[in-house]
Design a protein around this motif. Structure first.
Motif, mmCIF file in Angstrom:
data_model
loop_
_atom_site.group_PDB
_atom_site.id
_atom_site.type_symbol
_atom_site.label_atom_id
_atom_site.label_comp_id
_atom_site.label_asym_id
_atom_site.label_seq_id
_atom_site.Cartn_x
_atom_site.Cartn_y
_atom_site.Cartn_z
ATOM 1 N N SER A 86 0.868 -1.320 0.126
ATOM 2 C CA SER A 86 -0.107 0.093 -0.042
ATOM 3 C C SER A 86 0.974 1.309 0.136
ATOM 4 C CB SER A 86 -0.990 0.000 1.255
ATOM 5 O OG SER A 86 -1.857 -1.121 1.013
ATOM 6 N N VAL A 87 1.917 1.294 0.936
ATOM 7 C CA VAL A 87 2.793 2.311 0.807
ATOM 8 C C VAL A 87 3.550 2.465 -0.534
ATOM 9 C CG1 VAL A 87 4.958 3.243 1.753
ATOM 10 C CG2 VAL A 87 3.047 2.269 3.117
ATOM 11 N N LEU A 88 4.080 1.302 -0.909
ATOM 12 C CA LEU A 88 4.715 1.402 -2.186
ATOM 13 C C LEU A 88 4.032 1.821 -3.508
ATOM 14 C CD1 LEU A 88 7.543 0.319 -3.461
ATOM 15 C CD2 LEU A 88 6.584 -1.888 -3.971
ATOM 16 N N VAL A 89 2.647 1.492 -3.585
ATOM 17 C CA VAL A 89 2.043 1.990 -4.644
ATOM 18 C C VAL A 89 2.044 3.431 -5.151
ATOM 19 C CG1 VAL A 89 -0.216 2.129 -3.539
ATOM 20 C CG2 VAL A 89 -0.092 1.453 -5.801
ATOM 21 N N PHE A 90 2.156 4.146 -3.999
ATOM 22 C CA PHE A 90 2.162 5.579 -4.141
ATOM 23 C C PHE A 90 3.650 6.159 -4.469
ATOM 24 C CE2 PHE A 90 -1.040 4.959 -1.085
ATOM 25 C CZ PHE A 90 -2.313 5.761 -1.576
ATOM 26 N N VAL A 91 4.595 5.386 -4.127
ATOM 27 C CA VAL A 91 6.013 5.688 -4.276
ATOM 28 C C VAL A 91 6.281 5.385 -5.896
ATOM 29 C CG1 VAL A 91 8.395 5.043 -3.858
ATOM 30 C CG2 VAL A 91 6.897 5.269 -1.954
ATOM 31 N N VAL A 92 5.728 4.004 -6.425
ATOM 32 C CA VAL A 92 6.032 3.574 -7.634
ATOM 33 C C VAL A 92 5.150 4.669 -8.493
ATOM 34 C CG1 VAL A 92 5.326 1.961 -9.213
ATOM 35 C CG2 VAL A 92 6.208 1.277 -7.080
ATOM 36 N N GLN A 93 4.010 5.019 -8.217
ATOM 37 C CA GLN A 93 3.126 5.983 -9.142
ATOM 38 C C GLN A 93 4.044 7.321 -9.144
ATOM 39 O OE1 GLN A 93 -0.979 6.655 -7.672
ATOM 40 N NE2 GLN A 93 -1.550 8.065 -9.178
ATOM 41 N N GLY A 94 4.362 7.849 -8.172
ATOM 42 C CA GLY A 94 5.290 9.039 -8.136
ATOM 43 C C GLY A 94 6.338 8.956 -9.182
ATOM 44 N N VAL A 95 7.149 7.933 -8.880
ATOM 45 C CA VAL A 95 8.300 7.610 -10.024
ATOM 46 C C VAL A 95 7.847 7.315 -11.177
ATOM 47 C CG1 VAL A 95 10.168 5.978 -10.460
ATOM 48 C CG2 VAL A 95 9.733 6.429 -8.078
ATOM 49 N N TRP A 97 5.117 8.345 -12.896
ATOM 50 C CA TRP A 97 4.554 9.583 -13.494
ATOM 51 C C TRP A 97 5.548 10.696 -13.642
ATOM 52 C CZ3 TRP A 97 0.772 6.215 -12.658
ATOM 53 C CH2 TRP A 97 -0.382 6.390 -13.393
ATOM 54 N N GLY A 98 6.431 10.793 -12.624
ATOM 55 C CA GLY A 98 7.565 11.921 -12.718
ATOM 56 C C GLY A 98 8.383 11.865 -13.951
ATOM 57 N N SER A 99 8.811 10.210 -14.190
ATOM 58 C CA SER A 99 9.800 9.925 -15.052
ATOM 59 C C SER A 99 9.075 9.632 -16.661
ATOM 60 C CB SER A 99 10.750 8.719 -14.708
ATOM 61 O OG SER A 99 9.834 7.662 -14.393
ATOM 62 N N ARG A 100 7.650 9.408 -16.614
ATOM 63 C CA ARG A 100 6.981 8.955 -17.807
ATOM 64 C C ARG A 100 7.650 7.933 -18.448
ATOM 65 N NH1 ARG A 100 5.854 14.912 -20.683
ATOM 66 N NH2 ARG A 100 4.644 15.749 -19.120
ATOM 67 N N ALA A 101 7.996 6.801 -17.447
ATOM 68 C CA ALA A 101 8.509 5.607 -17.964
ATOM 69 C C ALA A 101 7.595 4.574 -18.371
ATOM 70 C CB ALA A 101 9.461 5.095 -16.699
ATOM 71 N N GLY A 102 6.245 4.852 -18.606
ATOM 72 C CA GLY A 102 5.484 3.720 -19.149
ATOM 73 C C GLY A 102 5.524 3.697 -20.557
ATOM 74 N N GLY A 103 4.835 2.764 -21.137
ATOM 75 C CA GLY A 103 4.782 2.452 -22.373
ATOM 76 C C GLY A 103 5.976 1.510 -23.119
ATOM 77 N N MET A 125 -0.745 3.565 -20.120
ATOM 78 C CA MET A 125 0.534 2.848 -20.060
ATOM 79 C C MET A 125 1.104 3.063 -18.731
ATOM 80 S SD MET A 125 0.632 0.811 -22.699
ATOM 81 C CE MET A 125 -1.099 0.497 -22.299
ATOM 82 N N GLN A 126 1.133 4.148 -18.223
ATOM 83 C CA GLN A 126 1.713 4.654 -16.945
ATOM 84 C C GLN A 126 1.229 3.624 -15.761
ATOM 85 O OE1 GLN A 126 1.476 8.700 -17.109
ATOM 86 N NE2 GLN A 126 3.573 9.169 -17.548
ATOM 87 N N LYS A 127 -0.242 3.425 -15.708
ATOM 88 C CA LYS A 127 -0.651 2.839 -14.991
ATOM 89 C C LYS A 127 -0.419 1.379 -14.784
ATOM 90 C CE LYS A 127 -4.871 5.681 -13.905
ATOM 91 N NZ LYS A 127 -6.345 5.951 -14.059
ATOM 92 N N VAL A 128 -0.273 0.775 -16.312
ATOM 93 C CA VAL A 128 0.211 -0.630 -16.473
ATOM 94 C C VAL A 128 1.522 -0.760 -16.096
ATOM 95 C CG1 VAL A 128 0.567 -2.132 -18.343
ATOM 96 C CG2 VAL A 128 -1.647 -0.896 -18.251
ATOM 97 N N LEU A 225 15.283 -1.503 -7.872
ATOM 98 C CA LEU A 225 15.460 -0.565 -6.922
ATOM 99 C C LEU A 225 14.064 -0.561 -5.993
ATOM 100 C CD1 LEU A 225 17.523 2.255 -8.403
ATOM 101 C CD2 LEU A 225 18.432 0.481 -6.888
ATOM 102 N N LEU A 226 13.110 -0.377 -6.313
ATOM 103 C CA LEU A 226 11.699 -0.317 -5.858
ATOM 104 C C LEU A 226 11.471 -1.618 -5.186
ATOM 105 C CD1 LEU A 226 9.739 1.761 -8.280
ATOM 106 C CD2 LEU A 226 10.360 2.521 -6.109
ATOM 107 N N GLY A 227 11.661 -2.616 -5.690
ATOM 108 C CA GLY A 227 11.688 -4.072 -5.201
ATOM 109 C C GLY A 227 12.402 -4.098 -4.016
ATOM 110 N N ALA A 228 13.562 -3.869 -4.054
ATOM 111 C CA ALA A 228 14.572 -3.934 -3.025
ATOM 112 C C ALA A 228 14.075 -2.763 -1.663
ATOM 113 C CB ALA A 228 16.166 -3.439 -3.207
ATOM 114 N N ILE A 229 13.638 -1.840 -2.017
ATOM 115 C CA ILE A 229 13.223 -0.883 -0.916
ATOM 116 C C ILE A 229 12.014 -1.675 -0.385
ATOM 117 C CG2 ILE A 229 11.909 1.226 -0.818
ATOM 118 C CD1 ILE A 229 13.430 2.458 -2.854
#
Length: 258
Positions: A86-95, A97-103, A125-128, A225-229
């Motif tokens: 639940s905490v990680l979902v907000f961190v991942v979403q911020g990363v 959306w901030g980097s536009r790494a989807g797609g 694609m960012q949500k995916v 890195l997010l998995g390690a965190i």
């Protein structure tokens, strides 16, 4: 060939794992079914975050409770996983959306195959990408949480007079012992998955600057890195939860029900 490899795996698990091995296979099939169901629901337009929550909770429940029963070590691990994700979902979403790494990354969008993709998809694609990172991290988080709670469960069952402080300190020591191998597992899994693609980028004579700033490298490194965190965070959470729950209900050797 895939059928042969699957048969070898099936026989090996049943011979070596016995009844517990059979239970793990059933749990694996159940998890694959619900993960496939999650992909279908996202493709049908169901909100991605809702799918992540439902599928993550179901997979965690099957993995922990079906194979290990309902007791304080499984409940502690289950709650710790839910809190961490639940905490990680907000961190991942911020990363993301901030980097536009989807797609699509550079490899997927460079070839002629991109001509066959339908770009008019009614899905973000960012949500995916958030869903991909969270679900690929989930297994390692569950493993870390249950490793800690199962170890502390055994310690507490043999030393029931331990205080909460001593139990938490013992859990942190256990976590420190396994966190290194867990992070190495994540590193080599993501790096190995991207090795061929990174080699392809290098063979195209792309500059080092382009490689370091490529989306494919960022996606792999961010997932690792997010998995390690997440694995680091779940360690103290699961330790504290087991200590608190063991205080409410005394652990006796051979206890199976909470």
């Amino acid at each position: 060939m895939l059928g042969v490899l699957g048969l070898i795996l099936l026989i090996s698990i049943l011979i070596i794992g016995g009844d517990r091995g059979g239970m793990s296979l059933v749990a694996l099939c159940g998890n694959l079914f619900f993960l496939s169901m999650g992909i279908w629901l996202m493709a049908e337009g169901v909100p991605v975050f809702l799918v992540i929550i439902l599928i993550g909770a179901i997979v965690s429940y099957i993995t922990l409770f079906y194979q290990n029963g309902s007791n304080i070590k499984t409940w502690s691990a289950f709650i710790a996983v839910l809190v961490t994700m639940s905490v990680l979902v907000f961190v991942v979403q911020g990363v993301i959306w901030g980097s536009r790494a989807g797609g699509l990354n550079e490899i997927q969008s460079a070839g002629e195959e991109v001509l066959y993709y339908d770009m008019n998809l009614d899905i973000s694609m960012q949500k995916v990408q958030v869903a991909v990172i969270l679900l690929s991290t989930l297994g390692a988080v569950i493993d870390m949480a249950f490793t800690v709670t199962a170890s502390l469960y055994e310690v507490k069952s043999h030393k029931p007079d331990m205080t909460n402080k001593e139990l938490i300190e013992s859990g942190i020591r256990v976590g420190k012992d396994v966190i290194g191998t867990t992070i190495n597992t994540l590193l080599f899994a993501y790096f190995g998955e991207s090795l061929l693609l990174l080699s392809y980028l290098k063979m195209r004579n792309d500059s080092l600057e382009f490689l370091l700033n490529s989306k494919i490298l960022f996606q792999s490194c961010a997932s690792m890195l997010l998995g390690a965190i997440a694995c680091v965070l779940v360690m103290p959470i699961s330790t504290v939860l087991l200590a608190k729950m063991s205080k409410i209900k005394n652990i006796e050797k051979g206890e199976n029900e909470i």
